[in-house]
Design a protein around this motif. Structure first.
Motif, PDB file in Angstrom:
ATOM      1  N   TYR A  20     -31.156  60.280 106.985  1.00  0.00           N
ATOM      2  CA  TYR A  20     -31.716  59.125 107.679  1.00  0.00           C
ATOM      3  C   TYR A  20     -33.245  59.182 107.683  1.00  0.00           C
ATOM      4  O   TYR A  20     -33.914  58.174 107.473  1.00  0.00           O
ATOM      5  N   GLU A  23     -34.454  58.242 104.250  1.00  0.00           N
ATOM      6  CA  GLU A  23     -34.285  56.802 104.047  1.00  0.00           C
ATOM      7  C   GLU A  23     -35.413  56.031 104.736  1.00  0.00           C
ATOM      8  O   GLU A  23     -35.995  55.118 104.154  1.00  0.00           O
ATOM      9  N   LYS A  24     -35.720  56.401 105.965  1.00  0.00           N
ATOM     10  CA  LYS A  24     -36.798  55.733 106.706  1.00  0.00           C
ATOM     11  C   LYS A  24     -38.149  55.936 106.021  1.00  0.00           C
ATOM     12  O   LYS A  24     -38.955  55.027 105.925  1.00  0.00           O
ATOM     13  N   ARG A  27     -38.467  53.732 103.015  1.00  0.00           N
ATOM     14  CA  ARG A  27     -38.676  52.324 103.378  1.00  0.00           C
ATOM     15  C   ARG A  27     -40.140  52.003 103.673  1.00  0.00           C
ATOM     16  O   ARG A  27     -40.542  50.854 103.581  1.00  0.00           O
ATOM     17  N   GLY A  69     -36.918  58.110 122.296  1.00  0.00           N
ATOM     18  CA  GLY A  69     -35.729  57.291 122.426  1.00  0.00           C
ATOM     19  C   GLY A  69     -34.569  58.090 122.988  1.00  0.00           C
ATOM     20  O   GLY A  69     -34.693  59.280 123.285  1.00  0.00           O
ATOM     21  N   PRO A  73     -32.277  58.910 115.937  1.00  0.00           N
ATOM     22  CA  PRO A  73     -32.354  57.692 115.119  1.00  0.00           C
ATOM     23  C   PRO A  73     -33.144  56.570 115.812  1.00  0.00           C
ATOM     24  O   PRO A  73     -33.967  55.903 115.184  1.00  0.00           O
ATOM     25  N   GLU A  74     -32.923  56.384 117.106  1.00  0.00           N
ATOM     26  CA  GLU A  74     -33.671  55.367 117.836  1.00  0.00           C
ATOM     27  C   GLU A  74     -35.159  55.698 117.864  1.00  0.00           C
ATOM     28  O   GLU A  74     -36.012  54.819 117.654  1.00  0.00           O
ATOM     29  N   LEU A  76     -36.848  57.444 115.711  1.00  0.00           N
ATOM     30  CA  LEU A  76     -37.395  57.218 114.366  1.00  0.00           C
ATOM     31  C   LEU A  76     -37.613  55.727 114.105  1.00  0.00           C
ATOM     32  O   LEU A  76     -38.633  55.339 113.526  1.00  0.00           O
ATOM     33  N   ASP A  77     -36.675  54.897 114.518  1.00  0.00           N
ATOM     34  CA  ASP A  77     -36.826  53.454 114.329  1.00  0.00           C
ATOM     35  C   ASP A  77     -38.049  52.937 115.067  1.00  0.00           C
ATOM     36  O   ASP A  77     -38.759  52.058 114.563  1.00  0.00           O
ATOM     37  N   LEU A  78     -38.311  53.449 116.244  1.00  0.00           N
ATOM     38  CA  LEU A  78     -39.444  52.989 117.040  1.00  0.00           C
ATOM     39  C   LEU A  78     -40.780  53.532 116.544  1.00  0.00           C
ATOM     40  O   LEU A  78     -41.805  52.893 116.700  1.00  0.00           O
TER      41      LEU A  78
END
Length: 79
Positions: A20, A23-24, A27, A69, A73-74, A76-78
C-alpha cells in the motif's frame, strides 16, 4: 518510478501495508513527474497511527506531509 524507503518505528509492517505504501508513493507521480525519492515513516502515536512522507525532487527540492489516523492506511491517505 521513485525510490521508496519505508521506516517503521515500534511496529511490524505486514506485506499488504508495504504494498500500500509503494502504491501511494507511485501515485504521487501523477502530481509531479520529478519525484526521485519518497521516504515514509510509520509510527504509533498514543492510540492513533502516524504517517510521514518525505519527498525529494530532482535538483534537491523537498516536500513533506504528515498525518495521524485511526490506522496506517488512513494516516497515509491524509499525509
Amino acid at each position: 518510478m521513485a525510490q521508496v524507503t519505508l521506516t517503521a518505528r515500534q511496529v511490524e509492517v505486514p506485506k499488504a501495508l508495504r504494498d500500500y505504501v509503494e502504491e501511494k508513493a507511485d501515485r504521487l507521480s501523477r502530481f509531479e513527474e520529478r519525484i526521485r525519492k519518497v521516504r515514509v515513516i510509520l509510527s504509533p502515536d498514543g492510540g492513533a497511527f502516524r504517517a510521514e512522507m518525505h519527498v525529494q525532487l530532482t535538483r534537491g527540492a523537498k516536500g513533506m506531509g504528515e498525518a495521524t489516523g485511526t490506522g496506517f492506511p488512513e494516516a497515509l491517505d491524509l499525509a
